[in-house]
Scaffold this motif. Structure first.
Motif, short mmCIF file in Angstrom:
data_model
loop_
_atom_site.label_atom_id
_atom_site.label_comp_id
_atom_site.label_asym_id
_atom_site.label_seq_id
_atom_site.Cartn_x
_atom_site.Cartn_y
_atom_site.Cartn_z
N ILE A 36 0.95 -1.32 0.06
CA ILE A 36 -0.06 -0.18 0.03
C ILE A 36 0.72 1.22 -0.06
CG2 ILE A 36 -1.66 1.27 1.40
CD1 ILE A 36 -2.78 -1.45 2.16
N ILE A 37 2.05 1.46 1.06
CA ILE A 37 2.86 2.42 0.90
C ILE A 37 3.52 2.80 -0.22
CG2 ILE A 37 4.86 3.21 1.87
CD1 ILE A 37 3.71 2.22 4.59
N ILE A 38 4.08 1.60 -0.95
CA ILE A 38 4.79 1.71 -2.32
C ILE A 38 4.07 2.09 -3.29
CG2 ILE A 38 6.04 0.46 -4.04
CD1 ILE A 38 7.28 -1.31 -1.79
N SER A 39 2.74 1.66 -3.53
CA SER A 39 1.83 2.03 -4.14
C SER A 39 1.32 3.58 -4.17
CB SER A 39 0.40 1.18 -4.38
OG SER A 39 0.91 -0.22 -4.61
N LYS A 40 1.13 4.02 -3.08
CA LYS A 40 0.74 5.32 -2.79
C LYS A 40 1.91 6.43 -3.12
CE LYS A 40 -1.42 9.05 -0.95
NZ LYS A 40 -2.40 9.56 -1.72
N PHE A 41 3.13 6.15 -2.73
CA PHE A 41 4.09 7.04 -2.52
C PHE A 41 5.03 6.86 -3.86
CE2 PHE A 41 2.91 7.22 1.91
CZ PHE A 41 2.46 8.55 1.69
N GLY A 42 5.40 5.67 -4.29
CA GLY A 42 6.09 5.09 -5.31
C GLY A 42 5.59 5.26 -6.43
N ASP A 43 4.09 4.65 -6.78
CA ASP A 43 3.60 4.81 -7.88
C ASP A 43 2.39 5.68 -8.08
OD1 ASP A 43 5.17 2.29 -8.69
OD2 ASP A 43 3.72 0.98 -7.69
N TYR A 48 -8.32 5.52 -3.42
CA TYR A 48 -9.56 5.37 -3.88
C TYR A 48 -9.22 4.16 -5.25
CZ TYR A 48 -9.12 8.40 -8.08
OH TYR A 48 -8.74 9.13 -9.17
N ARG A 49 -8.25 4.34 -5.86
CA ARG A 49 -7.71 3.50 -6.98
C ARG A 49 -7.45 2.13 -6.24
NH1 ARG A 49 -4.68 6.80 -11.30
NH2 ARG A 49 -6.76 8.02 -12.27
N GLN A 50 -6.72 2.35 -5.13
CA GLN A 50 -6.34 1.12 -4.47
C GLN A 50 -7.48 0.23 -4.02
OE1 GLN A 50 -2.88 1.07 -1.76
NE2 GLN A 50 -2.11 3.13 -2.80
N ALA A 51 -8.62 0.88 -3.51
CA ALA A 51 -9.72 0.45 -2.96
C ALA A 51 -10.25 -0.14 -4.06
CB ALA A 51 -10.45 1.37 -2.30
N GLY A 52 -10.08 0.23 -5.27
CA GLY A 52 -10.75 -0.20 -6.38
C GLY A 52 -10.28 -1.54 -6.72
#
Length: 85
Positions: A36-43, A48-52
């Motif tokens: 989750i952290i890498i997707s949020k800050f790295g990517d 809301y997209r991660q929740a999807g």
């Protein structure tokens, strides 16, 4: 913070380690929180997209839950920050 003792076997020898959950009601593993952290800050992938993405995989996670987990993990990583900068 919820903790539990987990037993694994490595080459036939029992190995015990303490597994913790940042939120007692939802057992998030270290791997999930790191993703989750890498997707949020790295990517640059918003919550809301991660929740999807999780919803399409059959797991309902609210954006607030993702934000809570990220905030708690970042709080616990604060002592490491001086060594990284």
């Amino acid at each position: 913070m919820k903790t539990e003792l987990v037993q694994r076997f490595v080459w036939g020898v029992p190995v015990y380690r303490q597994r913790f959950s940042l939120v007692a009601s939802r057992p998030a593993t270290e791997r999930l929180i790191a993703w989750i952290i890498i997707s949020k800050f790295g990517d640059h992938l918003p919550f809301y997209r991660q929740a999807g993405i999780f919803e399409r995989q059959g797991l309902h996670l609210d954006r607030g839950t993702l934000g809570n987990w990220t905030g708690r993990a970042c709080f616990h990583l604060m002592p490491v920050m001086p060594a990284l900068c």
